[in-house]
Design a protein around this motif. Structure first.
Motif, PDB file in Angstrom:
ATOM      1  N   ASP A  40     -15.154 -13.893  -0.974  1.00  0.00           N
ATOM      2  CA  ASP A  40     -16.391 -14.302  -1.482  1.00  0.00           C
ATOM      3  C   ASP A  40     -17.519 -12.677  -1.250  1.00  0.00           C
ATOM      4  OD1 ASP A  40     -15.559 -16.213  -2.260  1.00  0.00           O
ATOM      5  OD2 ASP A  40     -16.716 -17.679  -0.839  1.00  0.00           O
ATOM      6  N   LEU A  41     -16.970 -11.985  -0.603  1.00  0.00           N
ATOM      7  CA  LEU A  41     -17.753 -10.657  -0.117  1.00  0.00           C
ATOM      8  C   LEU A  41     -19.005 -10.043  -1.392  1.00  0.00           C
ATOM      9  CD1 LEU A  41     -18.979  -8.433   2.589  1.00  0.00           C
ATOM     10  CD2 LEU A  41     -16.729  -7.647   1.952  1.00  0.00           C
ATOM     11  N   LEU A  42     -18.096  -9.584  -2.422  1.00  0.00           N
ATOM     12  CA  LEU A  42     -18.528  -9.085  -3.597  1.00  0.00           C
ATOM     13  C   LEU A  42     -20.027 -10.651  -3.841  1.00  0.00           C
ATOM     14  CD1 LEU A  42     -15.469  -8.454  -5.814  1.00  0.00           C
ATOM     15  CD2 LEU A  42     -16.940  -7.506  -3.547  1.00  0.00           C
ATOM     16  N   ARG A  68     -17.698  -3.154   0.501  1.00  0.00           N
ATOM     17  CA  ARG A  68     -16.191  -4.028  -0.703  1.00  0.00           C
ATOM     18  C   ARG A  68     -15.086  -3.169  -0.825  1.00  0.00           C
ATOM     19  NH1 ARG A  68     -18.888  -4.706  -6.149  1.00  0.00           N
ATOM     20  NH2 ARG A  68     -20.881  -6.089  -5.650  1.00  0.00           N
ATOM     21  N   ILE A  69     -14.659  -1.580  -0.274  1.00  0.00           N
ATOM     22  CA  ILE A  69     -13.721  -1.077  -0.436  1.00  0.00           C
ATOM     23  C   ILE A  69     -12.412  -2.054   1.104  1.00  0.00           C
ATOM     24  CG2 ILE A  69     -12.557   1.218   0.510  1.00  0.00           C
ATOM     25  CD1 ILE A  69     -14.985   2.536  -0.866  1.00  0.00           C
ATOM     26  N   PHE A  70     -13.388  -1.816   2.407  1.00  0.00           N
ATOM     27  CA  PHE A  70     -12.535  -2.406   3.084  1.00  0.00           C
ATOM     28  C   PHE A  70     -12.029  -4.072   3.220  1.00  0.00           C
ATOM     29  CE2 PHE A  70     -13.476  -6.621   6.015  1.00  0.00           C
ATOM     30  CZ  PHE A  70     -12.875  -5.828   6.608  1.00  0.00           C
ATOM     31  N   ARG A  88     -13.305  12.593  -3.819  1.00  0.00           N
ATOM     32  CA  ARG A  88     -12.134  12.048  -4.336  1.00  0.00           C
ATOM     33  C   ARG A  88     -11.176  11.738  -4.163  1.00  0.00           C
ATOM     34  NH1 ARG A  88     -13.793  17.314  -6.256  1.00  0.00           N
ATOM     35  NH2 ARG A  88     -12.950  18.717  -7.103  1.00  0.00           N
ATOM     36  N   TYR A  89     -10.079  11.170  -4.052  1.00  0.00           N
ATOM     37  CA  TYR A  89      -8.981  10.704  -4.004  1.00  0.00           C
ATOM     38  C   TYR A  89      -8.492   9.344  -4.343  1.00  0.00           C
ATOM     39  CZ  TYR A  89     -11.454   7.538  -0.513  1.00  0.00           C
ATOM     40  OH  TYR A  89     -11.938   7.251   0.396  1.00  0.00           O
ATOM     41  N   ARG A  90      -7.419   8.924  -4.406  1.00  0.00           N
ATOM     42  CA  ARG A  90      -6.549   8.309  -5.591  1.00  0.00           C
ATOM     43  C   ARG A  90      -5.380   7.298  -4.144  1.00  0.00           C
ATOM     44  NH1 ARG A  90      -2.123   6.998  -8.221  1.00  0.00           N
ATOM     45  NH2 ARG A  90      -2.180   5.423 -10.500  1.00  0.00           N
ATOM     46  N   GLU A  91      -5.694   6.246  -4.451  1.00  0.00           N
ATOM     47  CA  GLU A  91      -4.181   5.494  -4.177  1.00  0.00           C
ATOM     48  C   GLU A  91      -3.949   4.933  -4.729  1.00  0.00           C
ATOM     49  OE1 GLU A  91      -1.104   5.337  -0.579  1.00  0.00           O
ATOM     50  OE2 GLU A  91      -3.132   6.528  -0.765  1.00  0.00           O
ATOM     51  N   ASN A  92      -2.190   4.924  -4.957  1.00  0.00           N
ATOM     52  CA  ASN A  92      -1.563   3.671  -5.467  1.00  0.00           C
ATOM     53  C   ASN A  92      -2.885   3.605  -7.166  1.00  0.00           C
ATOM     54  OD1 ASN A  92       0.621   3.365  -3.927  1.00  0.00           O
ATOM     55  ND2 ASN A  92      -0.697   2.181  -3.301  1.00  0.00           N
ATOM     56  N   GLU A  93      -3.392   2.336  -7.506  1.00  0.00           N
ATOM     57  CA  GLU A  93      -4.303   1.862  -8.527  1.00  0.00           C
ATOM     58  C   GLU A  93      -5.106   1.347  -7.697  1.00  0.00           C
ATOM     59  OE1 GLU A  93      -1.881   2.511 -11.370  1.00  0.00           O
ATOM     60  OE2 GLU A  93      -0.354   2.307 -10.283  1.00  0.00           O
ATOM     61  N   VAL A  94      -5.784   2.724  -6.654  1.00  0.00           N
ATOM     62  CA  VAL A  94      -7.136   2.875  -7.002  1.00  0.00           C
ATOM     63  C   VAL A  94      -7.492   4.254  -6.871  1.00  0.00           C
ATOM     64  CG1 VAL A  94      -8.965   1.399  -5.248  1.00  0.00           C
ATOM     65  CG2 VAL A  94      -7.065   0.200  -5.921  1.00  0.00           C
ATOM     66  N   GLY A  95      -8.698   4.318  -7.264  1.00  0.00           N
ATOM     67  CA  GLY A  95      -9.666   5.627  -7.161  1.00  0.00           C
ATOM     68  C   GLY A  95     -10.688   5.500  -6.732  1.00  0.00           C
ATOM     69  N   PHE A  96     -11.339   6.875  -6.291  1.00  0.00           N
ATOM     70  CA  PHE A  96     -12.926   6.852  -5.410  1.00  0.00           C
ATOM     71  C   PHE A  96     -13.770   8.030  -6.085  1.00  0.00           C
ATOM     72  CE2 PHE A  96     -15.790   7.921  -2.269  1.00  0.00           C
ATOM     73  CZ  PHE A  96     -16.210   7.113  -2.499  1.00  0.00           C
ATOM     74  N   VAL A  97     -14.889   7.778  -6.288  1.00  0.00           N
ATOM     75  CA  VAL A  97     -15.157   9.390  -6.745  1.00  0.00           C
ATOM     76  C   VAL A  97     -16.799   9.213  -5.978  1.00  0.00           C
ATOM     77  CG1 VAL A  97     -13.746  10.327  -8.202  1.00  0.00           C
ATOM     78  CG2 VAL A  97     -15.807   8.702  -8.976  1.00  0.00           C
ATOM     79  N   ALA A 155      -9.399  -3.394   0.494  1.00  0.00           N
ATOM     80  CA  ALA A 155      -8.152  -2.916   0.907  1.00  0.00           C
ATOM     81  C   ALA A 155      -7.170  -4.117   1.839  1.00  0.00           C
ATOM     82  CB  ALA A 155      -8.318  -2.433   2.204  1.00  0.00           C
ATOM     83  N   VAL A 156      -7.564  -4.841   2.117  1.00  0.00           N
ATOM     84  CA  VAL A 156      -7.020  -6.373   2.678  1.00  0.00           C
ATOM     85  C   VAL A 156      -6.919  -7.017   1.919  1.00  0.00           C
ATOM     86  CG1 VAL A 156      -7.808  -8.307   4.630  1.00  0.00           C
ATOM     87  CG2 VAL A 156      -8.957  -6.442   4.878  1.00  0.00           C
ATOM     88  N   ARG A 157      -7.984  -7.664   0.279  1.00  0.00           N
ATOM     89  CA  ARG A 157      -7.095  -8.224  -0.153  1.00  0.00           C
ATOM     90  C   ARG A 157      -5.594  -7.570  -0.719  1.00  0.00           C
ATOM     91  NH1 ARG A 157     -11.985 -10.603  -3.944  1.00  0.00           N
ATOM     92  NH2 ARG A 157     -10.226 -11.562  -4.856  1.00  0.00           N
ATOM     93  N   ASN A 158      -5.910  -6.315  -1.100  1.00  0.00           N
ATOM     94  CA  ASN A 158      -5.142  -6.027  -1.885  1.00  0.00           C
ATOM     95  C   ASN A 158      -3.873  -5.315  -1.011  1.00  0.00           C
ATOM     96  OD1 ASN A 158      -5.486  -5.506  -4.379  1.00  0.00           O
ATOM     97  ND2 ASN A 158      -6.799  -4.386  -3.967  1.00  0.00           N
ATOM     98  N   ASP A 159      -3.663  -6.187   0.286  1.00  0.00           N
ATOM     99  CA  ASP A 159      -2.819  -5.458   1.581  1.00  0.00           C
ATOM    100  C   ASP A 159      -2.522  -3.499   1.446  1.00  0.00           C
ATOM    101  OD1 ASP A 159      -1.111  -4.973   3.959  1.00  0.00           O
ATOM    102  OD2 ASP A 159       0.913  -6.576   2.852  1.00  0.00           O
ATOM    103  N   ASP A 160      -3.702  -2.808   1.012  1.00  0.00           N
ATOM    104  CA  ASP A 160      -3.383  -1.632   1.176  1.00  0.00           C
ATOM    105  C   ASP A 160      -4.662  -0.440   2.164  1.00  0.00           C
ATOM    106  OD1 ASP A 160      -2.717   1.087  -0.070  1.00  0.00           O
ATOM    107  OD2 ASP A 160      -4.457   0.847  -1.718  1.00  0.00           O
ATOM    108  N   LEU A 161      -4.290  -0.592   3.338  1.00  0.00           N
ATOM    109  CA  LEU A 161      -5.013  -0.548   4.037  1.00  0.00           C
ATOM    110  C   LEU A 161      -5.556   1.107   4.271  1.00  0.00           C
ATOM    111  CD1 LEU A 161      -4.603  -2.620   7.478  1.00  0.00           C
ATOM    112  CD2 LEU A 161      -6.604  -2.689   5.790  1.00  0.00           C
ATOM    113  N   ILE A 162      -4.673   1.722   3.561  1.00  0.00           N
ATOM    114  CA  ILE A 162      -4.693   3.321   3.584  1.00  0.00           C
ATOM    115  C   ILE A 162      -5.709   3.809   2.488  1.00  0.00           C
ATOM    116  CG2 ILE A 162      -3.458   5.659   3.086  1.00  0.00           C
ATOM    117  CD1 ILE A 162      -2.689   3.620   5.562  1.00  0.00           C
ATOM    118  N   PHE A 163      -6.131   2.943   1.690  1.00  0.00           N
ATOM    119  CA  PHE A 163      -7.009   3.669   0.998  1.00  0.00           C
ATOM    120  C   PHE A 163      -8.415   3.977   1.971  1.00  0.00           C
ATOM    121  CE2 PHE A 163     -10.496   1.991  -2.596  1.00  0.00           C
ATOM    122  CZ  PHE A 163     -10.586   3.402  -3.058  1.00  0.00           C
TER     123      PHE A 163
END
Length: 267
Positions: free
Chosen positions: A208-210, A161-163, A93-102, A166-174
């Motif tokens: 449109d990857l989703l 989807r995580i990728f 589990r971790y969090r980066e800005n307004e996005v989290g993963f568990v 990250a690309v769409r939100n310009d948040d590659l650290i997540f």
């Protein structure tokens, strides 16, 4: 002189106390946020255990509900084991800005488990599930080659989807935090951004990857069978993309040690 020195020491002490207080407060906030991620996951799993499927569905984000109808969701989760007496164990589990993963497992008395991965985001001040991956795992077969391959193949859509996020939100650290420690020891965050920064130019093309289906072409093992490599491809409305993702098991979960996506051309 002593009085002035005493005042200075008091000022330093107050400053140090203030800094310590702020650090403690930040730690409490971070722990609370991580616990909030877990709590959303716990409520989601508990709802499925108690057959309250609608409550679990309501924990999905509006975007995901627009993609997945309630009937489709209910039909999907019925393929997995959510025994009422199952126990949750958290794997990551971790969090980066307004996005989290568990991620974690729900295991029943027969040593059968359902593995889950969630990407969560804040929706109207509450954490909601933006993407989820469920995998039915039989612990008796979990270490077999077929079991490992199925587990990894089920992870591919989520990691893509995580990728994308990250690309769409310009948040590659997540995205970087989804890689194995072995990778992070080799590449710093700055070096990672240099490696994957060029993908920002494809944000519109991969938007449109989703909506796509992922196809697996090849599964191999490398480096003395420690690294598992999966090749495949996916389409969006206009383009075809190929990918290679390599995984290394760290603890209870697989983490990425290699990732490449290439644009093959128009459909």
């Amino acid at each position: 002189m002593q009085k002035g020195m005493s005042m200075t020491l008091k000022t330093i002490a107050k400053g140090a106390f203030l800094i310590c207080s702020l650090v403690c407060l930040l730690v409490v906030i971070v722990v609370f946020q991580i616990n909030s991620l877990e709590k959303t996951g716990e409520v989601f799993i508990a709802s499925l255990q108690s057959k309250e499927t609608k409550l679990a569905y309501n924990l999905l984000s509006n975007d995901l509900q627009n993609e997945l109808t309630y009937e489709g969701f209910r039909s999907h989760v019925e393929n997995y084991s959510f025994d009422r007496d199952g126990k949750i164990s958290w794997a990551d589990r971790y969090r980066e800005n307004e996005v989290g993963f568990v991620s974690g497992h729900l295991t029943n008395e027969n040593e059968q488990s359902t593995h889950f991965d969630f990407i969560l985001g804040q929706d109207e001040d509450d954490w909601r599930i933006y993407a989820l991956n469920l995998t039915g795992l039989d612990k008796n077969n979990q270490g077999t080659e077929i079991g490992v391959q199925k587990e990894l193949e089920s992870r591919i859509p989520l990691d893509l989807r995580i990728f994308l996020s990250a690309v769409r939100n310009d948040d590659l650290i997540f995205f970087y935090k989804n890689f194995a420690e072995a990778f992070q020891q080799q590449y710093s965050e700055a070096e990672f951004i240099n490696l994957y920064g060029p993908f920002k130019g494809y944000a519109d093309e991969i938007s449109d990857l989703l909506e796509t289906q992922v196809f697996i072409e090849k599964y191999d093992k490398e480096q003395g069978d420690l690294v598992h490599a999966i090749d495949g491809y996916y389409f969006n409305k206009m383009y075809k993309y190929s990918f290679t993702i390599k995984y290394l098991r760290e603890g209870e979960v697989f983490k990425i040690v290699g990732f490449n996506v290439s644009l093959d051309g128009r459909k």
